[in-house]
Write a protein that holds these residues in place. Sequence first.
Motif, mmCIF file in Angstrom:
data_model
loop_
_atom_site.group_PDB
_atom_site.id
_atom_site.type_symbol
_atom_site.label_atom_id
_atom_site.label_comp_id
_atom_site.label_asym_id
_atom_site.label_seq_id
_atom_site.Cartn_x
_atom_site.Cartn_y
_atom_site.Cartn_z
ATOM 1 N N GLU A 151 16.375 32.571 -6.266
ATOM 2 C CA GLU A 151 17.802 33.125 -6.693
ATOM 3 C C GLU A 151 18.443 33.876 -5.463
ATOM 4 O O GLU A 151 17.854 34.914 -4.900
ATOM 5 N N VAL A 152 19.322 33.303 -4.607
ATOM 6 C CA VAL A 152 19.906 33.761 -3.336
ATOM 7 C C VAL A 152 20.392 35.245 -3.577
ATOM 8 O O VAL A 152 21.308 35.431 -4.771
ATOM 9 N N ASP A 153 20.108 36.170 -3.006
ATOM 10 C CA ASP A 153 20.428 37.704 -2.980
ATOM 11 C C ASP A 153 21.061 38.249 -1.737
ATOM 12 O O ASP A 153 20.308 38.198 -0.714
ATOM 13 N N ILE A 154 22.384 38.398 -1.471
ATOM 14 C CA ILE A 154 22.841 39.079 -0.195
ATOM 15 C C ILE A 154 22.191 40.449 -0.091
ATOM 16 O O ILE A 154 22.123 40.796 1.022
ATOM 17 N N LEU A 155 22.038 41.173 -1.035
ATOM 18 C CA LEU A 155 21.242 42.631 -0.921
ATOM 19 C C LEU A 155 20.073 42.449 -0.175
ATOM 20 O O LEU A 155 19.330 43.330 0.573
ATOM 21 N N LYS A 156 19.023 41.426 -0.767
ATOM 22 C CA LYS A 156 17.874 41.325 -0.139
ATOM 23 C C LYS A 156 17.962 40.728 1.261
ATOM 24 O O LYS A 156 16.867 41.102 2.131
ATOM 25 N N THR A 157 19.179 39.962 1.554
ATOM 26 C CA THR A 157 19.226 39.542 2.966
ATOM 27 C C THR A 157 19.577 40.537 3.837
ATOM 28 O O THR A 157 19.179 40.589 5.121
ATOM 29 N N LEU A 158 20.272 41.660 3.408
ATOM 30 C CA LEU A 158 20.385 42.773 4.193
ATOM 31 C C LEU A 158 19.128 43.499 4.559
ATOM 32 O O LEU A 158 19.077 44.227 5.490
ATOM 33 N N GLN A 159 18.364 43.566 3.490
ATOM 34 C CA GLN A 159 17.038 44.048 4.060
ATOM 35 C C GLN A 159 16.293 43.655 4.930
ATOM 36 O O GLN A 159 15.363 44.320 5.575
ATOM 37 N N LEU A 160 16.586 42.472 5.436
ATOM 38 C CA LEU A 160 16.216 41.932 6.646
ATOM 39 C C LEU A 160 16.561 42.332 8.051
ATOM 40 O O LEU A 160 16.410 41.828 9.007
ATOM 41 N N LYS A 161 17.713 43.336 7.852
ATOM 42 C CA LYS A 161 18.078 43.819 8.995
ATOM 43 C C LYS A 161 17.588 45.193 9.568
ATOM 44 O O LYS A 161 16.949 45.724 8.529
ATOM 45 N N PRO A 162 17.530 45.429 10.780
ATOM 46 C CA PRO A 162 16.877 46.739 11.198
ATOM 47 C C PRO A 162 17.424 47.752 10.563
ATOM 48 O O PRO A 162 18.913 47.870 10.438
ATOM 49 N N GLY A 163 16.654 48.931 10.226
ATOM 50 C CA GLY A 163 17.373 50.111 9.710
ATOM 51 C C GLY A 163 17.578 50.144 8.262
ATOM 52 O O GLY A 163 17.817 51.129 7.564
ATOM 53 N N VAL A 164 17.328 49.091 7.664
ATOM 54 C CA VAL A 164 17.465 48.991 6.355
ATOM 55 C C VAL A 164 16.143 48.915 5.487
ATOM 56 O O VAL A 164 15.301 47.762 5.880
ATOM 57 N N GLN A 165 15.696 49.663 4.349
ATOM 58 C CA GLN A 165 14.340 49.501 3.765
ATOM 59 C C GLN A 165 14.581 49.238 2.277
ATOM 60 O O GLN A 165 15.918 49.538 1.753
ATOM 61 N N SER A 166 13.808 48.520 1.764
ATOM 62 C CA SER A 166 13.531 48.053 0.370
ATOM 63 C C SER A 166 13.154 49.167 -0.578
ATOM 64 O O SER A 166 12.564 50.093 0.125
ATOM 65 N N GLY A 167 13.462 49.257 -1.792
ATOM 66 C CA GLY A 167 12.870 50.390 -2.632
ATOM 67 C C GLY A 167 11.490 49.864 -3.114
ATOM 68 O O GLY A 167 10.762 50.632 -3.622
#
Length: 785
Positions: A151-167
């Motif tokens: 399931e492609v997810d743009i928010l999960k892709t943003l989590q791969l950018k520096p400065g962004v953490q997942s919950g």
Amino acid sequence: MVAFSAARYYLLLLLLGLSWPRLAWAQELARFTISGTVRGGRGEVLPGASVAVPALNTGTAADSLGHFSLRLPAGKHQLVVAFIGYQQITRDLNLTKNQRLSFALEESGNELGEVVVEGSVTLEQKLKTTQMGVEHLSIHEAKLLPALFGEVDILKTLQLKPGVQSGGEGTSGLFVRGGSADQNLVLLDNALVYNPNHLFGLFSVFNPDAVQSVDLYKSGFPAQFGGRLSSVVDVKLREGDRQHYVATGGIGLISSRLTYEGPINKGKGSFIVSGRRTYFDIFTRALNKANEGKEDYSPIPDYYFYDLNAKANYTLGAKDQLFFTGYLGRDIFGFSSTGGFNFTFKWGNTIGTARWNHVFSPKLFVNTTASISDYQYNLTNKLDQFSFTLGSSIRDYTGRTDFEYTPNDRHLIKVGAMLTQHKFGVGRLDANSGDGRINFGADVNYYGLEGALYASDNYKASDKLQLEGGLRLTGFRSGSDQYGGLEPRASARYSLNDRTSFKLNYALMYQYVHLVTNSGATLPTDIWYPSRLSVMPQRSQQVSSGVSFLLGRGKFLLTDEVYYKWGRNQVDFKDGAQLFVNPELDAEFIFGKSWSYGNELYLEKKTGRTTGWIGYTLAWSWRNFQPQRGTTGVNNGQDFHPNYDRRHNLTVVVLHKLNARFDLTASFIYTSGNLTTLPLGRFGVQDIPGSSTGIDPRPVPIYPDRNSYRLIPYHRLDLGVVYKIGARLNQDLTLSIYNAYNRRNAYFVFFETVRDKATDRITGFRAQQVSLFPVIPSLTYNFRF
């Protein structure tokens, strides 16, 4: 007579000769503006497309709506319009007045050339912009990357950018530079999305087939954005194919998607409709029915989600265009048993926008938008004749106007205003019985009015120095309580040379609405609450600086950014706070301060067969809540880290085009473990109700300070293969392997009781780790006809 005529003729030639340099100089001073839009051959907007005059070493990039404006001297020029993955257009111009142009770029037929990067900007443009902390997400990249359950997810892709953490493991929540999840402004075509998640946070509400572009602002916030403290996630939907009717979709492990798009009055407009639905419920219902009547069988709860996106645009004339966007999404979780107990939980967003774009002149245009955004949840329990319903909601009605003015090639001026009417359904309770003996209810609602005025100017002082200054005036009113403030924004970029630039940024932000979250709940029973009475607006300030380098003949961009962010009036809750259907909810809040700082390194490559990025973040996040309102604060007023504080965060993303049919992808993540609170030990208390036996004492845990333990580091490797099939390569099979080496990452830790087998006495407690996802392969079929 002849002699006189000849003398007059030669005198005229002399005057013309003397005046020619002046005429040429005047001609050189005359400058005109060319403006317009850049689209793809199907009518899709191409934000970031370059419009340049190479001979003058000048150019610009189309904005997020595909608009561009360029100031040029009068005369003949060769204009070049280009975008990665599309065929370049070259046009000869004889510029004698302001002109408005439109360009349609056809997709490149070279399958082995540069990877298509839709909705993104080039590395050189990122180097030259004043913006800092901005990530432009390529939907093409997001669709290629391996995904959980496919399931492609743009928010999960943003989590791969520096400065962004997942919950947490598998969730779509974003924690940006030390901020909490509710401090992110998430927009869908300028409408606010209050809950951007499906499936209890495992997936986002954004269908990738409908998305055109995604921009994440971690700092350097443009003045037109406000209302949140940590980040802006600006999502734009596609406009649909203006030339052909096209159907696209996919069939995956847990859901299927279908999108249909095409022209409206061919060449005048277009539409797109995109839907998605999971089918957990189909299998669980069949399984429950097959085991119906078995005494030892416990029915499986029913769950599914769906969402529907729609967008249409129509060109009224050379200067006017209309856009309409709609979104409807719902999650439905239910359980029913033969014993008469029924449970239903529904939540979701409803969004609608209408936008009018009007061009006054090549230098000035305006976008006027009206939108509605609604989020609500309803929880219903029914046991025999008794029913109980609990719910909450927030609804916004927003109007905004945004002007963009380009007086010359040195200034880009933006001004605008917005006004939002909020309705907060803080709590709704209904209970009744079938015989009518029980019938009561409660409904707590508040209203708020939020407004803003803003102005900004992007000023090109020289070829080396570019400045951007903005000011946002905001205000909020709820009942008799009123708040307001000025939010200055400033950015600067200095180019040491064509391949090196330094950047500096400052921003102040206010947040007038707050998310009330029961930390013990695992369902999205969140309540949005306005600033009123003792609940003051949250406020944060951030300074950041960085340096960017173009390396390897412009193929790589290396950035190093440092930031420091501090805030006040941060919100937490008293221990044992009553959050639901409480007309005095403001009495349950406590307030404190926060600060965070870090260093983000980022290496990116966007062209060639192999693309991707490497990001590393070293960061600290802190909070402090002093004793107040009859409490000891948090940790007796001592500083502490929030649970999403991660010291180290490393991501590596690689996309490789093997040939015309095969794409290989991989992503690796390493982060420090989550912070949590675990008991230091236990002491026994005897002779109290609830003791396990009359002899054994009842063990009572002793807890240390909040978030004093860090779980083991989290790391995971995901792999993917995309195989294109069909004569026109318009279909593909996507194989994703999530957690390829089956790492058992810690989701949470609990303690199990250890007893002596002979005496059944408690002898100790053993910590047990719970892991959520093992290795998960998935196969998705995608098509386009």
